[in-house]
Write a protein that holds these residues in place. Structure first.
Motif, short mmCIF file in Angstrom:
data_model
loop_
_atom_site.label_atom_id
_atom_site.label_comp_id
_atom_site.label_asym_id
_atom_site.label_seq_id
_atom_site.Cartn_x
_atom_site.Cartn_y
_atom_site.Cartn_z
N THR A 1 0.83 -1.21 0.00
CA THR A 1 0.00 0.00 0.00
C THR A 1 0.86 1.25 0.00
OG1 THR A 1 -1.78 -1.14 1.17
CG2 THR A 1 -1.79 1.26 1.27
N ALA A 2 2.02 1.19 0.65
CA ALA A 2 2.94 2.32 0.67
C ALA A 2 3.45 2.65 -0.73
CB ALA A 2 4.12 2.03 1.60
N PHE A 3 3.46 1.67 -1.64
CA PHE A 3 3.83 1.93 -3.03
C PHE A 3 2.64 2.45 -3.82
CE2 PHE A 3 7.36 -0.61 -1.73
CZ PHE A 3 8.41 -0.23 -2.53
N PHE A 4 1.45 1.97 -3.49
CA PHE A 4 0.24 2.37 -4.23
C PHE A 4 -0.11 3.83 -3.97
CE2 PHE A 4 -4.29 3.05 -4.63
CZ PHE A 4 -4.63 2.39 -5.80
N THR A 5 -0.11 4.26 -2.71
CA THR A 5 -0.65 5.56 -2.34
C THR A 5 0.10 6.74 -2.97
OG1 THR A 5 -1.49 4.64 -0.27
CG2 THR A 5 -1.32 7.03 -0.40
N PRO A 6 1.44 6.81 -2.90
CA PRO A 6 2.11 7.95 -3.54
C PRO A 6 1.88 8.00 -5.05
CG PRO A 6 3.60 6.85 -2.02
CD PRO A 6 2.41 5.97 -2.17
N ALA A 7 1.86 6.84 -5.71
CA ALA A 7 1.62 6.82 -7.15
C ALA A 7 0.21 7.30 -7.47
CB ALA A 7 1.84 5.41 -7.70
N PHE A 8 -0.77 6.89 -6.66
CA PHE A 8 -2.16 7.33 -6.86
C PHE A 8 -2.29 8.83 -6.65
CE2 PHE A 8 -6.34 8.38 -5.22
CZ PHE A 8 -7.20 7.76 -6.11
N GLU A 9 -1.76 9.33 -5.53
CA GLU A 9 -1.92 10.76 -5.22
C GLU A 9 -1.13 11.63 -6.18
OE1 GLU A 9 -0.86 11.06 -1.11
OE2 GLU A 9 -2.87 10.46 -0.44
N ALA A 10 0.02 11.16 -6.64
CA ALA A 10 0.81 11.94 -7.59
C ALA A 10 0.14 11.99 -8.96
CB ALA A 10 2.21 11.34 -7.72
N SER A 11 -0.67 11.00 -9.29
CA SER A 11 -1.36 10.97 -10.58
C SER A 11 -2.60 11.87 -10.59
CB SER A 11 -1.79 9.53 -10.91
OG SER A 11 -0.69 8.67 -11.00
N LEU A 12 -3.21 12.06 -9.44
CA LEU A 12 -4.49 12.75 -9.37
C LEU A 12 -4.44 14.18 -9.90
CD1 LEU A 12 -7.40 12.16 -8.54
CD2 LEU A 12 -6.86 13.02 -6.25
N PRO A 13 -3.44 15.02 -9.52
CA PRO A 13 -3.43 16.39 -10.06
C PRO A 13 -3.35 16.45 -11.57
CG PRO A 13 -1.94 16.21 -8.19
CD PRO A 13 -2.36 14.81 -8.55
N ASP A 14 -2.60 15.53 -12.19
CA ASP A 14 -2.50 15.52 -13.65
C ASP A 14 -3.81 15.10 -14.30
OD1 ASP A 14 0.19 16.28 -13.61
OD2 ASP A 14 0.86 14.21 -13.37
N VAL A 15 -4.57 14.26 -13.61
CA VAL A 15 -5.82 13.74 -14.18
C VAL A 15 -6.95 14.76 -14.09
CG1 VAL A 15 -7.64 12.00 -13.87
CG2 VAL A 15 -5.24 11.32 -13.80
N VAL A 16 -7.06 15.48 -12.97
CA VAL A 16 -8.22 16.35 -12.75
C VAL A 16 -7.94 17.81 -13.07
CG1 VAL A 16 -9.12 14.79 -11.00
CG2 VAL A 16 -7.75 16.76 -10.30
N GLY A 17 -6.68 18.25 -13.08
CA GLY A 17 -6.37 19.65 -13.31
C GLY A 17 -6.55 20.50 -12.06
N SER A 18 -5.97 21.68 -12.06
CA SER A 18 -5.99 22.53 -10.88
C SER A 18 -7.40 23.00 -10.52
CB SER A 18 -5.10 23.75 -11.10
OG SER A 18 -5.55 24.50 -12.22
N GLU A 19 -8.24 23.21 -11.53
CA GLU A 19 -9.58 23.75 -11.29
C GLU A 19 -10.43 22.82 -10.45
OE1 GLU A 19 -13.45 25.37 -13.85
OE2 GLU A 19 -11.61 24.74 -14.87
N HIS A 20 -10.24 21.52 -10.60
CA HIS A 20 -11.12 20.55 -9.94
C HIS A 20 -10.39 19.75 -8.85
CE1 HIS A 20 -13.98 21.43 -13.08
NE2 HIS A 20 -13.12 21.06 -14.01
N TYR A 21 -9.14 20.12 -8.54
CA TYR A 21 -8.38 19.29 -7.61
C TYR A 21 -8.97 19.29 -6.21
CZ TYR A 21 -4.53 17.30 -4.99
OH TYR A 21 -3.79 16.51 -4.16
N VAL A 22 -9.36 20.46 -5.71
CA VAL A 22 -9.92 20.52 -4.35
C VAL A 22 -11.17 19.65 -4.25
CG1 VAL A 22 -10.89 22.01 -2.57
CG2 VAL A 22 -8.98 22.81 -3.94
N LYS A 23 -12.00 19.70 -5.26
CA LYS A 23 -13.21 18.88 -5.25
C LYS A 23 -12.85 17.40 -5.26
CE LYS A 23 -17.73 18.33 -7.44
NZ LYS A 23 -18.63 18.79 -8.53
#
Length: 435
Positions: free
Chosen positions: A118-140
């Motif tokens: 899980t320690a390998f999964f979580t950083p990769a998941f969280e690091a991918s999220l900003p690129d996927v959603v963009g700054s406008e929708h990241y907080v949501k």
């Protein structure tokens, strides 16, 4: 973070696949938490089961601390999508072994191994999220992830009860294993980054410098240092809720399991409502500025305000603990406890995304993940020993004083005037303004 326009979350298929994978995995993990307690009780019985569970939780945190930083290095240098899929498949195999355990050391080994993955999964998941959603929708997007965690904490025990009645304890673990298979499929279907963000190979002589790089990212910005320190306040209030609530309910309020479950549900409700309000209000506030520089300045303002309010709220609501509030007032305080934790967690993730670029996010999120879990490693036993020695009411009040002191010290010592700035994304050679 990229400034390019991103589709709304409802129309963003990569995000919907990732969010669905997260929700399904959370459901399985929550059920396994319930199953672990029952399994330990069946295996060793009585008070010894509590010791087994406590040791397993300590090993969980230890696995995060040992492996999350190296995992962050890999998340920046290897294919993140493949890391996510591999982690899900490995966790599937490990969870499938759980029903065949017949000794305590095997529980410890599997818990450590599962959480190391899980320690390998979580950083990769969280690091991918900003690129996927963009700054406008990241907080949501972060708010929805927070809501998913809160809903899981309420819904999983009920779902676990239904599965226990229908198929028995063994199938709880196999259900969780299947959720990781489904999660792997959903990640496979998502269109997240398919190439490493750093092409250079990692050399052994630079490995330790790479390990420290994520922490340096957190320390280089005043806003990130502030958010990191306030995560200790969140961990203190969270540990109080998780460790001491049952003692307060049983020994002070003289109530049973149903009251305990409802109070913990109230904690999740407070966090959920706050996450929804933050995602809506922060987006409206930032959108009032026509340019990126103005949006970033507004993002700093609401994030700093939320952090301050969250820290103060958590301290103030714990202070009356020595007065032994009745169940109604205690439930209200615990709803604000959940709200205060969300007011720290969501802006912290937002600032971290805003002050990093894709080439360094794996290491940055891994460092944040490791350090915040180190805080929990401190607060869990500290709150537990304090509750055993002085009782829950006094522990609440002392924890509240600690939260207030840290919050005030952080904001007094990290005051700054916002200055617009840019950050160089070395993976692309472009200058990217924080947004």
């Amino acid at each position: 973070m990229s400034t390019a326009a991103a589709p709304s979350l409802r129309r963003n298929r990569p995000y919907l696949f990732l969010f669905s994978a997260q929700v399904i995995s959370l459901a399985g993990s929550g059920i396994t938490t319930v199953g672990l307690a029952l399994f330990a009780y069946q295996l060793v019985g009585g008070e010894s089961a509590a010791a087994v569970i406590g040791n397993a939780l300590m090993l969980r945190i230890l696995a995060f601390l040992l492996f999350s930083q190296p995992a962050g290095i890999m998340a920046d240098r290897l294919n993140r999508k493949r890391i996510l899929i591999a982690a899900d498949l490995i966790r599937f195999g490990l969870l499938a072994l759980f029903p065949f355990i017949d000794s305590v050391w095997q529980i410890y080994l599997l818990i450590f191994a599962i959480n190391a993955v899980t320690a390998f999964f979580t950083p990769a998941f969280e690091a991918s999220l900003p690129d996927v959603v963009g700054s406008e929708h990241y907080v949501k997007a972060v708010s929805l992830s927070r809501i998913a965690v809160d809903v899981e904490s309420v819904a999983s025990p009920a779902l676990a009860g239904l599965l226990l009645a229908a198929v028995g304890l063994r199938w709880l673990f196999w259900f969780d294993a299947i959720t990781y298979l489904v999660s792997a499929l959903l990640v496979f279907l998502s269109a997240i980054r398919s190439t490493p963000v750093i092409a250079a190979k990692l050399r052994l002589k630079s490995f330790f410098a790479e390990l420290a790089f994520g922490t340096c990212i957190l320390l280089r910005e005043v806003s990130l240092r502030r958010a990191l320190l306030l995560s200790f306040v969140e961990a203190t209030a969270g540990a109080v809720a998780i460790v001491s609530t049952v003692v307060y309910v049983r020994d002070v309020l003289l109530l049973g399991d149903t009251a305990f479950a409802l109070l913990m549900a109230g904690l999740g409700l407070g966090s959920t409502v706050t996450a929804l309000l933050l995602s809506r209000l922060s987006g409206r506030y930032e959108s009032r500025s026509p340019d990126q520089e103005g949006r970033h300045a507004r993002q700093h303002r609401w994030a700093d305000s939320a952090l301050l309010i969250g820290g103060m709220l958590l301290g103030l609501l714990l202070l009356p603990g020595f007065m032994q509030p009745a169940v109604f007032w205690f439930a209200l305080l615990w709803m604000f406890n959940g709200a205060g934790q969300a007011l720290i967690a969501i802006p912290s993730s937002t600032l971290l995304a805003a002050h990093t670029v894709s080439a360094e996010r794996g290491r940055a999120y891994a460092a944040y993940f490791a350090l915040t879990h180190a805080f929990w490693l401190i607060t869990y036993p500290a709150v537990g020993h304090a509750t055993s020695a002085f009782g829950a009411p006094i522990t609440f009040t002392v924890a509240g004083g600690v939260c207030l002191l840290i919050t005030l010290m952080v904001f007094i010592t990290t005051r700054q005037k916002f200055v617009p700035h840019v950050h160089s994304d070395k993976s692309s050679g472009a200058n990217t303004r924080f947004s």
